[in-house]
Design an enzyme around this catalytic site. Structure first.
Site, short mmCIF file in Angstrom:
data_model
loop_
_atom_site.label_atom_id
_atom_site.label_comp_id
_atom_site.label_asym_id
_atom_site.label_seq_id
_atom_site.Cartn_x
_atom_site.Cartn_y
_atom_site.Cartn_z
N HIS A 225 0.83 -1.20 0.00
CA HIS A 225 0.00 0.00 0.00
C HIS A 225 0.87 1.26 0.00
O HIS A 225 2.05 1.23 0.37
CB HIS A 225 -0.94 0.01 1.21
CG HIS A 225 -0.22 0.08 2.52
ND1 HIS A 225 0.33 1.25 3.01
CD2 HIS A 225 0.06 -0.87 3.44
CE1 HIS A 225 0.91 1.01 4.17
NE2 HIS A 225 0.76 -0.28 4.45
N GLY A 226 0.26 2.39 -0.36
CA GLY A 226 0.96 3.67 -0.34
C GLY A 226 1.19 4.19 1.07
O GLY A 226 0.73 3.61 2.06
N ASN B 98 3.20 6.02 8.52
CA ASN B 98 4.44 5.55 7.88
C ASN B 98 5.49 6.65 7.92
O ASN B 98 6.64 6.40 8.30
CB ASN B 98 4.22 5.19 6.40
CG ASN B 98 3.46 3.92 6.17
OD1 ASN B 98 2.59 3.90 5.32
ND2 ASN B 98 3.77 2.86 6.89
N GLY C 61 0.44 -1.79 12.07
CA GLY C 61 -0.20 -3.09 12.28
C GLY C 61 -1.63 -3.07 11.77
O GLY C 61 -1.90 -2.68 10.63
N GLU D 257 -2.64 -6.86 8.03
CA GLU D 257 -1.27 -6.74 8.50
C GLU D 257 -1.07 -7.51 9.79
O GLU D 257 -2.04 -7.78 10.52
CB GLU D 257 -0.92 -5.26 8.71
CG GLU D 257 0.48 -4.98 9.25
CD GLU D 257 1.62 -5.49 8.39
OE1 GLU D 257 1.74 -6.72 8.21
OE2 GLU D 257 2.43 -4.67 7.92
N ASP E 47 -0.44 -8.33 13.49
CA ASP E 47 -0.89 -7.66 14.72
C ASP E 47 0.36 -7.38 15.57
O ASP E 47 1.04 -8.31 16.01
CB ASP E 47 -1.87 -8.56 15.46
CG ASP E 47 -2.47 -7.90 16.69
OD1 ASP E 47 -1.97 -6.86 17.14
OD2 ASP E 47 -3.45 -8.46 17.21
#
Length: 193
Positions: A9-10, A15, A22, A78, A80
């Site tokens: 993903h972007g 990020n 997570g 994603e 955990d």
């Protein structure tokens, strides 16, 4: 044999801030949405099955680069990260009592406090992948990609990985009952004309 193309993903605000996401459902940031709107899946991947994690950042990425909504599955959620979600890795790393270490040194069975190990993630991903019936693009997360690529390449999460995951690239895995194989080549997303 099925070909699985993995796409991360972007970017999100988390990020860029170095926060561990997570399963926390953080959307793409404005810059990522603008950048991804100018990219598309190359042929033949533009007509392959499209599936993503149900988290917003993956669904949004899939819609932007494919021009259509993906099917979603919880199998692609994603990893955990438990009590570490929302925290910054650099802060955890500087605290000797946190237990934090880079994922490249977890082995398959290390589990963050209250979270999920790479082996746990593999347990939910492998049956999903073996259930694919057509070549598929999967828009997902770096943890998911690490586990699938590690499985295909025989990497054990102990030391530097034999791959580097970058954005806006497809990573190919051949899924065959006789064994998996990851392609060393990556396919870049194309710019829209």
């Amino acid at each position: 044999m099925i070909q699985l193309a993995l796409l991360r993903h972007g970017h999100t605000d988390w990020n860029r801030a170095g926060r561990i996401q997570g399963r926390t459902d953080i959307p793409l940031d404005d810059d990522a949405r603008a950048q991804l709107a100018g990219l598309r899946l190359p042929a033949p991947w533009d007509s392959a099955d499209l599936v993503s994690s149900p988290l917003a950042r993956a669904v949004q990425t899939a819609k932007l680069v494919a021009g259509r909504p993906p099917e979603t599955t919880r199998a692609l959620m994603e990893m955990d990260w438990g009590k570490w979600e929302g925290l910054c890795g650099v802060d955890l790393k500087s605290d000797p009592n946190s237990g934090f270490r880079d994922i490249e040194y977890w082995g398959w069975d290390y589990t963050p406090p209250g979270g999920e190990s790479p082996a746990d993630l593999r347990t939910r991903l492998i049956p999903w992948a073996h259930g694919l019936t057509h070549d598929t693009v999967s828009v997902c997360h770096i943890g998911v990609m690490r586990v699938l690529l590690a499985h295909a390449m025989g990497w054990n999460f102990k030391g530097d990985p034999p791959f580097q995951i970058k954005r806006n690239r497809l990573y190919l895995v051949q899924i065959d009952p006789a064994g998996w194989q990851a392609s060393p080549d990556q396919i870049r997303l194309e710019h829209r004309v």
